[in-house]
Scaffold this motif. Structure first.
Motif, mmCIF file in Angstrom:
data_model
loop_
_atom_site.group_PDB
_atom_site.id
_atom_site.type_symbol
_atom_site.label_atom_id
_atom_site.label_comp_id
_atom_site.label_asym_id
_atom_site.label_seq_id
_atom_site.Cartn_x
_atom_site.Cartn_y
_atom_site.Cartn_z
ATOM 1 N N ILE A 82 -11.862 53.532 18.043
ATOM 2 C CA ILE A 82 -10.555 53.491 18.462
ATOM 3 C C ILE A 82 -9.839 52.177 18.836
ATOM 4 O O ILE A 82 -8.683 51.672 18.233
ATOM 5 N N ALA A 83 -10.462 51.133 19.306
ATOM 6 C CA ALA A 83 -10.120 49.899 19.868
ATOM 7 C C ALA A 83 -9.790 49.212 18.653
ATOM 8 O O ALA A 83 -8.888 48.529 18.519
ATOM 9 N N ALA A 84 -11.002 49.373 17.879
ATOM 10 C CA ALA A 84 -10.559 48.336 16.497
ATOM 11 C C ALA A 84 -9.461 48.856 15.821
ATOM 12 O O ALA A 84 -8.899 47.727 15.151
ATOM 13 N N THR A 85 -9.520 50.151 15.592
ATOM 14 C CA THR A 85 -8.422 50.498 14.662
ATOM 15 C C THR A 85 -6.972 50.486 15.501
ATOM 16 O O THR A 85 -5.989 50.288 14.849
ATOM 17 N N PHE A 86 -7.062 50.350 16.743
ATOM 18 C CA PHE A 86 -5.713 50.219 17.514
ATOM 19 C C PHE A 86 -5.189 48.794 17.120
ATOM 20 O O PHE A 86 -3.974 48.611 17.177
ATOM 21 N N VAL A 87 -6.026 47.976 17.140
ATOM 22 C CA VAL A 87 -5.463 46.506 16.614
ATOM 23 C C VAL A 87 -4.784 46.750 15.350
ATOM 24 O O VAL A 87 -3.742 45.868 15.252
ATOM 25 N N LEU A 92 0.671 46.637 12.461
ATOM 26 C CA LEU A 92 1.657 47.491 11.894
ATOM 27 C C LEU A 92 2.829 48.037 12.509
ATOM 28 O O LEU A 92 4.171 47.913 12.230
ATOM 29 N N GLY A 93 2.435 48.579 13.636
ATOM 30 C CA GLY A 93 3.688 49.181 14.545
ATOM 31 C C GLY A 93 4.557 48.064 14.913
ATOM 32 O O GLY A 93 5.726 48.272 14.896
ATOM 33 N N SER A 94 4.075 46.994 15.346
ATOM 34 C CA SER A 94 4.981 46.003 15.917
ATOM 35 C C SER A 94 6.013 45.337 14.581
ATOM 36 O O SER A 94 6.991 44.944 14.866
ATOM 37 N N LYS A 95 5.202 45.269 13.558
ATOM 38 C CA LYS A 95 6.108 44.858 12.319
ATOM 39 C C LYS A 95 7.350 45.708 12.057
ATOM 40 O O LYS A 95 8.268 45.278 11.582
ATOM 41 N N VAL A 96 6.863 46.945 12.170
ATOM 42 C CA VAL A 96 8.105 48.027 12.024
ATOM 43 C C VAL A 96 9.205 48.078 13.147
ATOM 44 O O VAL A 96 10.192 48.030 12.856
ATOM 45 N N ALA A 97 8.532 47.854 14.510
ATOM 46 C CA ALA A 97 9.399 47.651 15.490
ATOM 47 C C ALA A 97 10.522 46.739 15.546
ATOM 48 O O ALA A 97 11.513 46.813 15.947
ATOM 49 N N VAL A 98 10.097 45.416 15.134
ATOM 50 C CA VAL A 98 10.879 44.421 15.214
ATOM 51 C C VAL A 98 11.947 44.650 13.956
ATOM 52 O O VAL A 98 13.092 43.907 13.977
ATOM 53 N N THR A 99 11.872 45.305 13.076
ATOM 54 C CA THR A 99 12.942 45.387 12.017
ATOM 55 C C THR A 99 14.053 46.709 12.408
ATOM 56 O O THR A 99 14.840 46.702 11.786
ATOM 57 N N LEU A 100 13.630 47.150 13.349
ATOM 58 C CA LEU A 100 14.599 48.336 13.950
ATOM 59 C C LEU A 100 15.530 47.856 14.961
ATOM 60 O O LEU A 100 15.470 46.956 15.575
ATOM 61 N N ASN A 101 16.645 48.286 14.967
ATOM 62 C CA ASN A 101 17.804 48.008 15.778
ATOM 63 C C ASN A 101 17.155 48.546 17.265
ATOM 64 O O ASN A 101 16.369 49.330 17.389
ATOM 65 N N GLU A 102 17.532 47.703 18.318
ATOM 66 C CA GLU A 102 17.166 48.034 19.433
ATOM 67 C C GLU A 102 17.595 49.233 20.092
ATOM 68 O O GLU A 102 16.604 50.086 20.758
ATOM 69 N N ASN A 103 18.636 49.824 19.948
ATOM 70 C CA ASN A 103 19.080 51.218 20.415
ATOM 71 C C ASN A 103 18.289 52.075 19.551
ATOM 72 O O ASN A 103 17.853 53.202 20.204
ATOM 73 N N THR A 104 18.010 52.118 18.487
ATOM 74 C CA THR A 104 17.137 53.002 17.666
ATOM 75 C C THR A 104 15.681 52.965 18.207
ATOM 76 O O THR A 104 15.163 53.946 18.328
ATOM 77 N N LEU A 105 15.277 51.801 18.315
ATOM 78 C CA LEU A 105 13.931 51.707 19.037
ATOM 79 C C LEU A 105 13.560 52.574 20.343
ATOM 80 O O LEU A 105 12.672 53.199 20.727
ATOM 81 N N LYS A 106 14.773 52.217 21.228
ATOM 82 C CA LYS A 106 14.821 52.735 22.681
ATOM 83 C C LYS A 106 14.668 54.259 22.334
ATOM 84 O O LYS A 106 14.164 55.003 23.264
ATOM 85 N N LYS A 107 15.603 54.879 21.514
ATOM 86 C CA LYS A 107 15.651 56.211 21.352
ATOM 87 C C LYS A 107 14.270 56.970 20.921
ATOM 88 O O LYS A 107 13.908 57.915 21.365
#
Length: 124
Positions: A82-87, A92-107
């Motif tokens: 799990i730790a290896a795949t968590f990396v 991948l998740g951080s790459k998606v998150a930084v493309t989203l509007n902050e308000n959308t991310l909070k929601k």
């Protein structure tokens, strides 16, 4: 850095560590909302800071405490997979998150917390 800020940081760290050790929850579930509400961080700042904190193996000693109970309630082999795949998922998740509007991310974050809370509350 003011004394108040330092005390808030210490409080956030202690609470995140305590709840992580007690409930096995990710520190981000505790740290992100506290950094947003108590320190005025943006959602991006809070999530990035939470990830930076967890970059150090802070939970290893807590996991080892569970391992030492003698009942061996954790599976180290599964944890490593799990730790290896968590990396990979984290990148991948951080790459998606930084493309989203902050308000959308909070929601999205809020809905995730609500769904998990409801599921946990009504499960056996």
């Amino acid at each position: 850095m003011s004394l108040t800020t330092l005390l808030l940081l210490i409080t956030i760290g202690l609470l995140a560590g305590f709840f992580s050790g007690m409930f096995g929850i990710g520190g981000g579930v505790v740290m992100v909302p506290l950094m947003v509400f108590l320190l005025g961080f943006t959602q991006y700042q809070a999530q990035g800071t939470s990830l930076a904190v967890l970059a150090v193996p802070v939970t290893f000693l807590a996991a080892y405490t569970y391992h030492k109970t003698g009942e061996d309630p954790l599976n180290w082999r599964y944890a490593l997979i799990i730790a290896a795949t968590f990396v990979v998922g984290g990148v991948l998740g951080s790459k998606v998150a930084v493309t989203l509007n902050e308000n959308t991310l909070k929601k999205i974050f809020s809905v995730l917390l609500i769904i998990v809370a409801i599921k946990m509350f009504f499960s056996k």
